[in-house]
Design a protein around this motif. Sequence first.
Motif, PDB file in Angstrom:
ATOM      1  N   ARG A 230       0.536  -0.946   0.192  1.00 44.36           N
ATOM      2  CA  ARG A 230      -0.419   0.138   0.128  1.00 44.36           C
ATOM      3  C   ARG A 230       0.880   0.850  -0.052  1.00 44.36           C
ATOM      4  NH1 ARG A 230      -3.407  -1.748   3.288  1.00 44.36           N
ATOM      5  NH2 ARG A 230      -5.062  -2.056   2.168  1.00 44.36           N
ATOM      6  N   VAL A 236       0.381   0.858  -7.174  1.00 43.47           N
ATOM      7  CA  VAL A 236      -0.607   0.939  -7.156  1.00 43.47           C
ATOM      8  C   VAL A 236      -1.161   1.598  -7.945  1.00 43.47           C
ATOM      9  CG1 VAL A 236      -2.488   1.856  -4.978  1.00 43.47           C
ATOM     10  CG2 VAL A 236      -0.052   0.766  -4.379  1.00 43.47           C
ATOM     11  N   TYR A 240      -0.815  -1.086 -10.570  1.00 43.17           N
ATOM     12  CA  TYR A 240      -1.664  -2.412  -9.791  1.00 43.17           C
ATOM     13  C   TYR A 240      -3.571  -1.926 -10.045  1.00 43.17           C
ATOM     14  CZ  TYR A 240      -3.846  -5.099  -5.532  1.00 43.17           C
ATOM     15  OH  TYR A 240      -4.381  -6.423  -4.582  1.00 43.17           O
ATOM     16  N   LEU A 241      -3.771  -0.775  -9.841  1.00 46.01           N
ATOM     17  CA  LEU A 241      -4.824  -0.785 -10.141  1.00 46.01           C
ATOM     18  C   LEU A 241      -5.517  -1.068 -11.746  1.00 46.01           C
ATOM     19  CD1 LEU A 241      -5.847   2.812  -7.630  1.00 46.01           C
ATOM     20  CD2 LEU A 241      -6.445   0.190  -7.457  1.00 46.01           C
ATOM     21  N   ASP A 251     -12.615  -3.851  -4.549  1.00 46.63           N
ATOM     22  CA  ASP A 251     -11.736  -3.730  -3.186  1.00 46.63           C
ATOM     23  C   ASP A 251     -10.512  -3.830  -3.537  1.00 46.63           C
ATOM     24  OD1 ASP A 251     -14.734  -4.036  -2.255  1.00 46.63           O
ATOM     25  OD2 ASP A 251     -14.489  -5.608  -2.142  1.00 46.63           O
ATOM     26  N   ASP A 252      -9.670  -3.338  -2.419  1.00 52.83           N
ATOM     27  CA  ASP A 252      -8.607  -3.567  -1.807  1.00 52.83           C
ATOM     28  C   ASP A 252      -7.599  -4.305  -2.285  1.00 52.83           C
ATOM     29  OD1 ASP A 252      -8.437  -1.027  -1.656  1.00 52.83           O
ATOM     30  OD2 ASP A 252      -7.689  -1.014   0.561  1.00 52.83           O
ATOM     31  N   SER A 253      -8.193  -5.507  -1.411  1.00 52.28           N
ATOM     32  CA  SER A 253      -7.929  -7.439  -2.349  1.00 52.28           C
ATOM     33  C   SER A 253      -9.067  -7.964  -2.804  1.00 52.28           C
ATOM     34  CB  SER A 253      -7.196  -7.568  -1.043  1.00 52.28           C
ATOM     35  OG  SER A 253      -5.761  -7.225  -0.467  1.00 52.28           O
ATOM     36  N   MET A 265      -3.855  -6.547  -1.120  1.00 48.63           N
ATOM     37  CA  MET A 265      -3.241  -5.647  -0.500  1.00 48.63           C
ATOM     38  C   MET A 265      -2.369  -5.525   0.049  1.00 48.63           C
ATOM     39  SD  MET A 265      -2.571  -2.004  -1.867  1.00 48.63           S
ATOM     40  CE  MET A 265      -4.353  -1.177  -3.372  1.00 48.63           C
TER      41      MET A 265
END
Length: 297
Positions: A230, A236, A240-241, A251-253, A265
């Motif tokens: 993070r 990120v 990642y996104l 969601d984040d993960s 994440m």
Amino acid sequence: MTLAVNEKTGLKERVHPFYKIPEVHQRNVNALRFDGQPRAVHTVPINNSLSLDFFIQTGKSDTLFVAFHGANMIDRNMYPRFERVQSLRKIAPALIAFADPTIMVDQSREMLLSWYLGGPGWDPMNEITKVIRKAIGKTGSRRVVFVGGSGGGYAALRASAMTPGSMAFVQAPQTSIARYIPHVVKTYFDVVWPGWSQEDLLKAFPERFDMVRHYQMKQPENFVYYMQSRSDPSHVENHYLPFKAVYGVRDDSGVSRSGRHKFVMYDGEVRGHGTILAHEFDFHLSEAMKFYESHSR
């Protein structure tokens, strides 16, 4: 350099001056011999003056691990360089770690990262794939796990996409070359593709330069375990996104609808990009293997 001939294989060998294990000189990538040394560095001539160099141990195992390195450091700009050997070799009887031959195109040694991408008319992933196929035959592996962080993570995503049923276990990888640090990207294209349009190449060949577009367009039949700290905001946001969005994970993960892609994440103990502590790597590797094995029976 003193070379001796291995009577079993007919290949020339010596003790590698840095790694202190046998260095085996293969004739070419289409005539590989892995029956002389169970653990060695191999060098294979490719693309005229270049060579493909890799560490390999060929124990029998259900799973073959394949590791790729990220960027070299200015003060430790060496070739061949092998990453994650110490992390993996005690738990992985079947293991290959590749050095990126693209680095050696730059005689000035100013290019520190080239993502195993090769250049006009040659792509080292073609030779890497042949080495992996030969290793599978030797080790009896039925699963392949590609491991890499940062630039090595990009190579792992690309190699896994070319290997149906495999898994990419990646740590804060780049997922699109165009979204990485501009001067690093420019150095690669200036050195390896002189006279070519960087912009045109990036747009024309997503299977080589953009894993977000490639995975979106081709939907390769592999697995991905993607871990991202993070506290690494550029990766990120830029890598990642966009990759996670391909699979509709909001969601984040989370796990993709197909169950083949897991995004994690986490809060890394070392802030920023590029430093993953051993216990963090080991924990997520264990989780990744549980994920992979439960879905790939």
